[in-house]
Each structure stands twice: as structure tokens, then as C-alpha cells.
Design a protein around this motif. Structure first.
Motif, PDB file in Angstrom:
ATOM      1  N   ASN A 382      37.367  43.011  30.158  1.00 22.89           N
ATOM      2  CA  ASN A 382      36.994  42.123  31.267  1.00 22.89           C
ATOM      3  C   ASN A 382      37.912  42.420  32.445  1.00 22.89           C
ATOM      4  OD1 ASN A 382      35.744  40.047  32.695  1.00 22.89           O
ATOM      5  ND2 ASN A 382      37.222  38.513  31.996  1.00 22.89           N
ATOM      6  N   ALA A 383      37.407  42.237  33.652  1.00 21.65           N
ATOM      7  CA  ALA A 383      38.211  42.448  34.859  1.00 21.65           C
ATOM      8  C   ALA A 383      37.803  41.434  35.912  1.00 21.65           C
ATOM      9  CB  ALA A 383      38.026  43.869  35.386  1.00 21.65           C
ATOM     10  N   TRP A 384      38.778  40.923  36.627  1.00 21.96           N
ATOM     11  CA  TRP A 384      38.527  39.941  37.671  1.00 21.96           C
ATOM     12  C   TRP A 384      39.510  40.157  38.815  1.00 21.96           C
ATOM     13  CZ3 TRP A 384      40.812  39.144  33.034  1.00 21.96           C
ATOM     14  CH2 TRP A 384      42.128  38.690  33.035  1.00 21.96           C
ATOM     15  N   TYR A 385      39.261  39.488  39.933  1.00 17.24           N
ATOM     16  CA  TYR A 385      40.103  39.638  41.115  1.00 17.24           C
ATOM     17  C   TYR A 385      40.803  38.306  41.378  1.00 17.24           C
ATOM     18  CZ  TYR A 385      41.540  41.414  45.700  1.00 17.24           C
ATOM     19  OH  TYR A 385      42.273  41.855  46.768  1.00 17.24           O
ATOM     20  N   VAL A 386      42.097  38.383  41.759  1.00 17.53           N
ATOM     21  CA  VAL A 386      42.871  37.178  42.042  1.00 17.53           C
ATOM     22  C   VAL A 386      43.114  37.087  43.536  1.00 17.53           C
ATOM     23  CG1 VAL A 386      45.047  35.969  41.664  1.00 17.53           C
ATOM     24  CG2 VAL A 386      43.975  37.214  39.783  1.00 17.53           C
ATOM     25  N   CYS A 387      42.676  35.991  44.133  1.00 16.09           N
ATOM     26  CA  CYS A 387      42.877  35.754  45.559  1.00 16.09           C
ATOM     27  C   CYS A 387      44.367  35.653  45.840  1.00 16.09           C
ATOM     28  CB  CYS A 387      42.166  34.460  45.973  1.00 16.09           C
ATOM     29  SG  CYS A 387      42.584  33.882  47.628  1.00 16.09           S
ATOM     30  N   PRO A 388      44.914  36.530  46.701  1.00 15.31           N
ATOM     31  CA  PRO A 388      46.365  36.496  46.956  1.00 15.31           C
ATOM     32  C   PRO A 388      46.816  35.256  47.710  1.00 15.31           C
ATOM     33  CG  PRO A 388      45.292  38.044  48.434  1.00 15.31           C
ATOM     34  CD  PRO A 388      44.246  37.597  47.469  1.00 15.31           C
ATOM     35  N   ALA A 389      45.891  34.572  48.376  1.00 17.62           N
ATOM     36  CA  ALA A 389      46.279  33.397  49.171  1.00 17.62           C
ATOM     37  C   ALA A 389      46.556  32.188  48.288  1.00 17.62           C
ATOM     38  CB  ALA A 389      45.184  33.077  50.188  1.00 17.62           C
ATOM     39  N   ASN A 390      45.630  31.918  47.345  1.00 18.79           N
ATOM     40  CA  ASN A 390      45.753  30.691  46.559  1.00 18.79           C
ATOM     41  C   ASN A 390      45.585  30.900  45.055  1.00 18.79           C
ATOM     42  OD1 ASN A 390      46.054  28.677  48.791  1.00 18.79           O
ATOM     43  ND2 ASN A 390      44.052  29.495  49.360  1.00 18.79           N
ATOM     44  N   GLY A 391      45.518  32.153  44.619  1.00 25.59           N
ATOM     45  CA  GLY A 391      45.416  32.424  43.182  1.00 25.59           C
ATOM     46  C   GLY A 391      44.062  32.149  42.583  1.00 25.59           C
ATOM     47  N   CYS A 392      43.026  31.991  43.399  1.00 24.38           N
ATOM     48  CA  CYS A 392      41.685  31.737  42.877  1.00 24.38           C
ATOM     49  C   CYS A 392      41.192  32.938  42.072  1.00 24.38           C
ATOM     50  CB  CYS A 392      40.701  31.454  44.013  1.00 24.38           C
ATOM     51  SG  CYS A 392      41.279  30.216  45.191  1.00 24.38           S
ATOM     52  N   VAL A 393      40.491  32.685  40.988  1.00 27.13           N
ATOM     53  CA  VAL A 393      39.904  33.757  40.173  1.00 27.13           C
ATOM     54  C   VAL A 393      38.510  34.073  40.716  1.00 27.13           C
ATOM     55  CG1 VAL A 393      39.086  34.404  37.884  1.00 27.13           C
ATOM     56  CG2 VAL A 393      41.230  33.134  38.144  1.00 27.13           C
ATOM     57  N   ILE A 394      38.328  35.333  41.144  1.00 27.72           N
ATOM     58  CA  ILE A 394      37.059  35.763  41.732  1.00 27.72           C
ATOM     59  C   ILE A 394      36.369  36.704  40.751  1.00 27.72           C
ATOM     60  CG2 ILE A 394      35.972  36.944  43.672  1.00 27.72           C
ATOM     61  CD1 ILE A 394      38.466  36.260  45.342  1.00 27.72           C
ATOM     62  N   GLU A 395      35.168  36.350  40.344  1.00 31.09           N
ATOM     63  CA  GLU A 395      34.377  37.201  39.459  1.00 31.09           C
ATOM     64  C   GLU A 395      33.522  38.145  40.303  1.00 31.09           C
ATOM     65  OE1 GLU A 395      34.815  37.302  36.341  1.00 31.09           O
ATOM     66  OE2 GLU A 395      35.870  35.422  35.910  1.00 31.09           O
ATOM     67  N   GLU A 396      33.084  39.227  39.707  1.00 28.30           N
ATOM     68  CA  GLU A 396      32.355  40.236  40.486  1.00 28.30           C
ATOM     69  C   GLU A 396      31.004  39.727  40.975  1.00 28.30           C
ATOM     70  OE1 GLU A 396      31.867  45.017  40.671  1.00 28.30           O
ATOM     71  OE2 GLU A 396      32.129  44.099  38.697  1.00 28.30           O
ATOM     72  N   HIS A 397      30.418  38.752  40.292  1.00 30.85           N
ATOM     73  CA  HIS A 397      29.121  38.244  40.757  1.00 30.85           C
ATOM     74  C   HIS A 397      29.240  37.510  42.098  1.00 30.85           C
ATOM     75  CE1 HIS A 397      29.935  33.994  39.794  1.00 30.85           C
ATOM     76  NE2 HIS A 397      30.509  34.415  38.667  1.00 30.85           N
ATOM     77  N   HIS A 398      30.469  37.221  42.520  1.00 31.09           N
ATOM     78  CA  HIS A 398      30.669  36.610  43.843  1.00 31.09           C
ATOM     79  C   HIS A 398      30.588  37.643  44.971  1.00 31.09           C
ATOM     80  CE1 HIS A 398      33.055  33.469  41.458  1.00 31.09           C
ATOM     81  NE2 HIS A 398      32.065  32.789  41.996  1.00 31.09           N
ATOM     82  N   LYS A 399      30.610  38.909  44.620  1.00 29.68           N
ATOM     83  CA  LYS A 399      30.773  39.945  45.638  1.00 29.68           C
ATOM     84  C   LYS A 399      29.635  40.001  46.661  1.00 29.68           C
ATOM     85  CE  LYS A 399      31.373  44.190  44.147  1.00 29.68           C
ATOM     86  NZ  LYS A 399      31.984  45.468  43.701  1.00 29.68           N
ATOM     87  N   PRO A 400      28.339  39.876  46.278  1.00 33.43           N
ATOM     88  CA  PRO A 400      27.289  39.941  47.319  1.00 33.43           C
ATOM     89  C   PRO A 400      27.480  38.911  48.431  1.00 33.43           C
ATOM     90  CG  PRO A 400      26.323  40.163  45.140  1.00 33.43           C
ATOM     91  CD  PRO A 400      27.755  39.829  44.924  1.00 33.43           C
ATOM     92  N   GLU A 401      27.831  37.689  48.063  1.00 32.71           N
ATOM     93  CA  GLU A 401      28.062  36.653  49.080  1.00 32.71           C
ATOM     94  C   GLU A 401      29.281  36.998  49.933  1.00 32.71           C
ATOM     95  OE1 GLU A 401      29.474  31.962  49.379  1.00 32.71           O
ATOM     96  OE2 GLU A 401      29.077  32.880  47.425  1.00 32.71           O
TER      97      GLU A 401
END
Length: 770
Positions: A382-401
């Protein structure tokens, strides 16, 4: 063969049969209409009212411009802004004329009365309608709008064949639109990963120019072979499968001189296609639009002509409103064309909002995460992205938006050149690798420098840095010892020399060698000192230059004990335009053990892969007695050995460092010593852009000379070094004076192994960098 004279012959020579017939019919229709219009206009009485009215309308428009334009133009500061405003004025004027003509035509057609009826009957309305159509300005159209309306993608080169949709890859919209006619952007640089859609955006621009804004275009690929592949997979599908382009360009006319591999003619322009490694590609071509695709694969210099980017810019200098597009995946740090151009641009990065906190940010590799156990198992689950500003976990399905709401932000907005940088994390879902796939590739590449470089270049769109980049010229100059040029420090027991040959000079590097034992407590290895570095000016075709070199090679160097050291062996590069001059000097015995050498164009495992090869032979192929001989140099091995020690020295105290310099060397020497970087994918050293590398080459040649079978620095034993030190650095007497010079011991007969080494070239204690 005589040139075609009739209209039918000209059409047949340039177009297919069906297209020629259609164009012939259109030409006949246009001719008939023009003749009819001429007859109508010839009768002044019948068209006087219409013409008078049109002149009045145009006069009003011009008068309005006379009042507003001077002040408006004076307020504009840049030439581009003035050009843009003038273009808008012309557009406005044509639109005004067209609208007035339409209005008059409608009024005339609707008014009763014998005079109007007569005018209508004699073609006045038709004339005004024709005038309205011809005066109507071309609509403002951006490249992205054109692509959305007309472009079709082929299954030959697209993961999603069919109608182009910019919304599928919104990052490309701004890049395409600054290539539009109405944009005042002149120079665009795109540093990108592989397979992110930029090449298709470039093809959209080519189609836009062909159909909407015809002008000469020039496309440069690294080689002619690359060009031919690009034509087959990229260009031909555009010409054949996008209907609006296929109508005006018949790509199947292979026998037509206007449709060859080198150029493709289209109405109002021509597309030049060339390989960027040939000087002929840049000659006698002028184009308003120039594209360099895969720019990092271009050579540093094109023959003797110069830098490829500068040569390409010269092709469009005749067009004040030119556009130049440079595209590439980056390669090696400080040897990358696209990195150098991006660094000079406004440096735009694509900022996207966090889907949770809304904070805009650039997607960076360090913020992509995966479970810790994946490192041990070697498999990413599994792989996810961490928002450097507030530590939010961003999943790849958020990418189109995120991509749809993203925006390009310039780091240096005051710079005119547009620079765009994208990495593989931005690839739209379905059009590139997923975050999970990227993470897996990263883990797989950690033990393979070639795979790691490929990942950094093609997925992260960043340049590769080897360990030598940690060493800077300033660091080396700070390591310089206290001695002056030509002074021999204690411990230096043997001298060799390397010479680089240029058309207007010789560059000479005298290198000293001594054992590491007793210096810094190390138990093995050698120390190397740059004793002297000098330039002998003059054309090597002149004997005076070589006489000066002979004097340099034969002069003694005196050490702190008053003992004289002579240069034991010299290696002179025979590459370039003075091969015969170097070989001649090497046969004259004007200096001790002079060798003509050439660097190998392939990787080698040792600095001296063999003995000298005869280069003077008779007609029967027999070696001439006393003829010239050439030695091959494993230059990559020499450079790796030097760089390995320069990197290691940075962590050591001064007395333990292995590569040393005197205090009088200039900054250009250190820059030249670090002028190259290692490319693991090619397994060789490559020159950094714009650097002179003679100090590095001459260091390598001097180190090669130290491997001469009768010198063999790398094979000397402690006993041999001690005997040499006893002669050159004797202990001081009780009164502090240096003992008198004693005769050198008679040389012992060479052992069989040494004779064999002399014949085979010996072996090098050179080590490797990687």
C-alpha cells in the motif's frame, strides 16, 4: 524535367487525384465569383452607394483609433505588449468591417424601392456578404481548445485512443495555451518524467499551427534514427487520424518531394524534421516555431558549431514573434541541457490542494509513504501521500480532484521564460504508474545504481548525482598545501607528467607520487601531489611548441633535501587534430619515456589494458623499426580512481589525504578537475555542460604514465620506496646539514615477471569508483 505550368499540372504534382479534383473545382468557383464581383464593381453607379457607406464606416473606426491608440501605446512598456495590442486592434477592425457589411446587406435586402432593388439585382448584397466573410477575423483559439475540438489520439501511441480531452490531464492546459498565437510567451521549457502526455501536447501544437496558424515549424530529435521513430509512432498518426489535419495534409504522398523524411509541406507552412546531432540539420532553415524533443540526449556541442540550444534558437531569430519549446526527461546533474534551461526559467511547479485541509502544495517524493514492513519483505502492499502542512493522509483516488483544482506557480515570476517541472506522482490515474507501482520500483532500485538513476530521471524528473558531486571546487582549493608551484614536498619520491593537446596550446600536468606509509598512519596506498600545472601556448604544428615541452620535461625539480627529481614518464594525448605531431615527438627521444596515448572509447577494467600498438607500418602491413606506437588509456578507470580519493579525502585530516595540491593553483584548475560526472547507465564519465576538463584529463594521463612498466608506481614495494627515500630524503646529520649525494646503486637485472609486465603493459593498482 520542366516545371508544371498549368493549374492542373501544379495540382497533380502536389496532391492526390481526388484532392486535386476538389481543389480544381474550388479554384474554378473562386475564379467565377471573382469575375462576377469585378463586373459588378466596374459599374460605379450600381455599387457607389454601398462603397460610400463602407468608406464612412471604416473612416469612423480609423478616427476612433487615431484618438485612443497613441496614448494607449505610450502606456505599454514591452514590445510584446505593443504587438499584442496591435493584433487586437486589427482583430477589432476586421470584426467591425465584417459586422457593418452584414448589417448593410440585411438593410439593403429588406428595403423596398427601385434604387435598392437595382443594387440588389446587380450583386450589391452579394458583394457585401462576401466582404463580410473575407473581413471576418480568425477567431481567437488556444491550443487546448483546438485539441478538444479536433484532435484524435491513435492507439499506436496512446493508452486512451479517441477524442482528446484536456480535462483528463489538466496540467497540460497552461503549457499548451502559452503556445497559442495570441500568447506573448516566447520560450517554454518542460522538464518531465516519461509518459506524462507532454509529447502529445506538443503534437497538439503542431496540428494547431498546421490548421489554424500556418507557419514554418522545425522539430529536432537527438538523432536521425530518433526522428524516424518519432515520425512513425507520433507524427504520422496525427497527420492520418486527426480528420481536420488529414484534409489538408496527405501523409501518404511518400513520393512527393514536399513530403519526405526531412520536411512535410502543408498550406501556408512547412514542417522541418531533423536530427540534432548533425550540423547540417541547423543549416539554411528558418522557422517561426522550433521544438527540441528529448533535449538531454543532444550532444554538448554539435560538431564545431556550438551548443544545440543556441543553434536551434538561431533558426527562428528572423521571426520576432517566434516560439521555442524544449522538452526532456533530465539525465545527469550539471550535464543536463533541460535542467540548465529550467534553472534559467521562471521555474513553475504544479500546486494541488489537499483534499482534507485545502492547503496547496507541490507533490514531492519524500512525502509518499508505505508500511515499514515492506522494506524488509521487499514488496509494497500500500502507498499513500502525507500532506506536509497538516499531516493529512491522501489516497490516490483523491488525485483527479486535486489535479482539476491545481495551478502552476512560478518561483521567479519576473523571468520571461516559462519553465514547467512535473514528476510521476502527478500522472493521472490510468495514464501513468500508480503510487503503489512507483513505491515498488523505488525499493527494487535501491541495490542497482543504473535502475536507481533511471527511476530518478524517468519517474521523478530529477537529475542524477554521483558521489563526486559532494566535492566542490572550493572544497579542493581549501585543501591546498603550503608549498608553491614546482616545490617538492617531503614524501614525494617520483614524478610523472600528462599532456593534453589542443589546437592552440599544450596543457601540462606534473604529478608527484609517494607511499602513504608514515603519512597519517595509513598502512597502504599512495599520495599524489599536483606539483605543477602550466600551459604552453602555440599551434602544436610548430616545432617551437614541442621544443618548449621538451625543456619542461627535462628540467630538474629540487626537493627540500636539495636532491633533484626528473620526470620519469610522460603521456601525451594524441587525439584531436595533431595526432601525427604527437606521434613524431614521442619517437624523438627528446624526453624520458614519452608515450603517445589515446583514451579508450569503451569501459576498461584497468588503466593500462595492454602494451603499445604500432601505428607506423609499410604497404605489407609490417611494423616499421623505430616507428610510432600508441598506448590505450583506460581513462574511466583513472577518473574513477581520482574521484574515489577526492571524495574519501573530504572525511580525512590533511595529513591523511591522498590527493594534494599546491597553493598557487587557480580556481579554473579545480573546476576542470571536477568537470565530469559518472553516468551508471552508460558506465562512463561524461562532461558537465560548459566545463573545460583538461586538468582532469592530464591528471589521468600523468597517473597512466606512472604505470609505465619501467616506473610501475602502483607495484613498488615498501623496500623499494624506502631505498628511493634514502637517496632523495636522507636523514639530516647531527649538525642539521644534509649529507652529500651518494651514487645510486646499480640497477638489478629485471626479473622475468617484470620483463613480461613491460611487454604486456603491466597492471594497474587503480581501484574502482563504484
Amino acid at each position: 524535367m520542366n516545371a508544371p505550368e498549368t493549374l492542373d499540372e501544379r495540382l497533380a504534382a502536389r496532391f492526390s487525384v481526388d484532392r486535386a479534383k476538389k481543389l480544381r473545382a474550388e479554384a474554378e468557383e473562386a475564379r467565377a465569383g471573382a469575375e462576377a464581383l469585378a463586373r459588378e464593381l466596374a459599374d460605379a453607379d450600381k455599387s457607389e452607394a454601398a462603397m460610400r457607406a463602407m468608406r464612412a464606416c471604416i473612416g469612423e473606426m480609423v478616427q476612433a483609433w487615431r484618438v485612443s491608440l497613441p496614448a494607449e501605446m505610450a502606456a505599454l512598456e514591452s514590445q510584446d505588449a505593443i504587438h499584442a495590442r496591435l493584433a487586437a486592434v486589427v482583430h477589432e477592425g476586421l470584426a467591425y468591417v465584417s459586422a457593418q457589411a452584414h448589417e448593410m446587406a440585411r438593410a439593403m435586402a429588406g428595403e423596398p424601392g427601385s434604387a435598392v432593388d437595382a443594387l440588389v439585382a446587380h450583386g450589391g448584397v452579394a458583394y457585401l456578404e462576401r466582404l463580410a466573410r473575407s473581413a471576418a477575423p480568425r477567431p481567437h483559439l488556444t491550443v487546448s481548445t483546438w485539441a478538444d475540438q479536433y484532435r484524435w489520439l491513435s492507439q499506436k501511441g496512446s493508452a486512451e485512443p479517441g477524442k482528446w480531452k484536456t480535462e483528463r490531464n489538466p496540467m497540460l492546459r497552461e503549457i499548451m495555451d502559452c503556445l497559442s498565437v495570441q500568447s506573448d510567451v516566447r520560450r517554454i521549457v518542460v522538464m518531465k518524467p516519461a509518459q506524462v502526455g507532454v509529447t502529445e501536447a506538443c503534437l497538439n501544437w503542431i496540428g494547431y499551427v498546421m490548421q489554424h496558424a500556418p507557419a514554418p515549424i522545425m522539430v529536432l530529435l537527438p538523432t536521425l534514427e530518433n526522428r524516424d521513430k518519432w515520425i512513425g509512432q507520433k507524427l504520422n498518426p496525427l497527420l492520418l487520424e486527426t480528420p481536420i489535419i488529414a484534409e489538408l495534409f496527405d501523409a501518404k504522398r511518400e513520393r512527393d518531394a514536399s513530403n519526405s523524411r526531412d520536411n512535410k509541406d502543408f498550406p501556408g507552412g512547412v514542417l522541418f524534421l531533423a536530427g540534432g546531432n548533425s550540423p547540417n540539420s541547423y543549416a539554411q532553415v528558418s522557422a517561426r516555431y522550433v521544438i527540441l524533443d528529448d533535449a538531454d540526449r543532444f550532444p554538448e556541442e554539435v560538431g564545431a558549431e556550438g551548443h544545440p540550444v543556441a543553434l536551434a534558437r538561431n533558426r527562428c531569430k528572423a521571426f520576432p514573434r517566434y516560439k521555442m519549446l524544449l522538452i526532456s526527461t533530465p539525465t545527469i546533474k550539471e550535464a543536463s541541457h533541460i535542467e540548465a534551461e529550467y534553472d534559467k526559467s521562471d521555474q513553475r511547479r504544479y500546486h494541488v490542494p489537499c483534499p482534507h485541509c485545502g492547503e496547496f502544495q507541490v507533490l514531492e517524493w519524500k512525502h509518499l509513504k508505505w508500511p515499514d514492513h515492506c522494506v524488509t519483505s521487499g514488496t509494497v502492499t500500500n502507498a499513500w501521500y502525507v500532506c506536509p502542512a497538516n499531516g493529512c493522509v491522501i489516497e490516490e483516488h483523491h488525485k483527479p480532484e486535486m489535479l482539476a483544482r491545481g495551478r502552476w506557480v512560478a518561483a521567479r515570476p519576473e523571468v520571461k521564460t516559462r519553465g514547467y517541472h512535473i514528476n510521476g506522482l502527478y500522472a493521472p490515474i490510468g495514464l501513468g504508474k500508480t503510487w503503489l507501482e512507483l513505491a515498488q520500483e523505488w525499493l527494487d532500485a535501491q541495490k542497482d545504481p543504473v535502475a536507481l538513476k533511471t527511476f530518478i530521471n524517468t519517474e521523478l524528473a530529477e537529475t542524477w548525482e554521483d558521489r563526486s558531486h559532494a566535492v566542490k571546487p572550493k572544497h579542493l582549493s581549501e585543501r591546498a598545501g603550503p608549498q608553491k608551484a614546482r616545490e617538492i614536498p617531503l614524501g614525494c619520491l617520483l614524478l610523472t607528467c600528462g599532456v593534453d593537446t589542443q589546437d592552440d596550446r599544450l596543457e601540462v600536468h606534473v604529478l608527484g607520487h609517494g607511499p602513504m606509509l608514515g603519512h597519517g598512519g595509513a598502512e597502504r596506498g599512495l599520495i599524489h601531489w599536483t606539483i605543477d600545472y602550466l600551459v604552453i601556448p602555440g599551434n602544436p604544428a610548430h616545432d617551437a611548441v614541442w621544443e618548449t615541452l621538451a625543456q619542461v620535461l627535462n628540467r630538474p625539480y629540487v626537493n627540500a633535501r636539495g636532491r633533484e627529481l626528473l620526470i620519469e614518464a610522460t603521456a601525451i594525448d594524441e587525439g584531436g587534430h595533431h595526432t601525427d605531431d604527437v606521434r613524431w615527438f614521442a619517437t624523438q627521444n627528446k624526453a624520458k619515456r614519452t608515450m603517445a596515448v589515446k583514451g579508450m572509447n569503451r569501459a576498461s577494467r584497468t588503466i593500462m589494458p595492454g602494451g603499445p600498438k604500432p601505428t607506423d607500418i609499410n604497404r605489407l602491413g609490417k611494423k616499421l623499426t623505430g616507428g610510432a606506437r600508441t598506448w590505450d588509456v583506460g581513462t574511466d578507470v583513472a577518473k574513477s580512481y581520482l574521484m574515489k580519493n577526492l571524495v574519501a579525502d573530504g572525511e580525512l585530516a590533511a595529513e591523511a589525504q591522498r590527493v594534494r595540491f599546491h597553493a598557487e593553483l587557480e580556481d579554473t584548475f579545480y573546476a576542470g578537475l571536477l568537470a565530469e560526472t559518472f553516468d551508471p547507465s552508460r558506465n562512463r564519465w561524461v562532461k558537465k555542460a560548459g566545463r573545460r576538463n583538461e586538468p582532469l584529463d592530464t591528471w589521468g594521463y600523468a597517473w597512466f604514465a606512472a604505470h609505465h612498466p619501467q616506473v610501475a608506481v602502483a607495484r613498488k614495494t615498501r623496500k623499494e620506496w624506502a631505498a628511493l627515500a634514502a637517496i632523495l630524503e636522507p636523514a639530516l646529520q647531527e649538525d642539521g646539514t644534509v649529507p652529500a649525494v651518494v651514487a645510486k646503486p646499480k640497477a638489478e637485472p629485471a626479473k622475468k615477471s617484470e620483463k613480461r609486465g613491460a611487454q604486456q603493459g603491466g597492471r594497474g593498482g587503480d581501484g574502482g569508483f563504484y
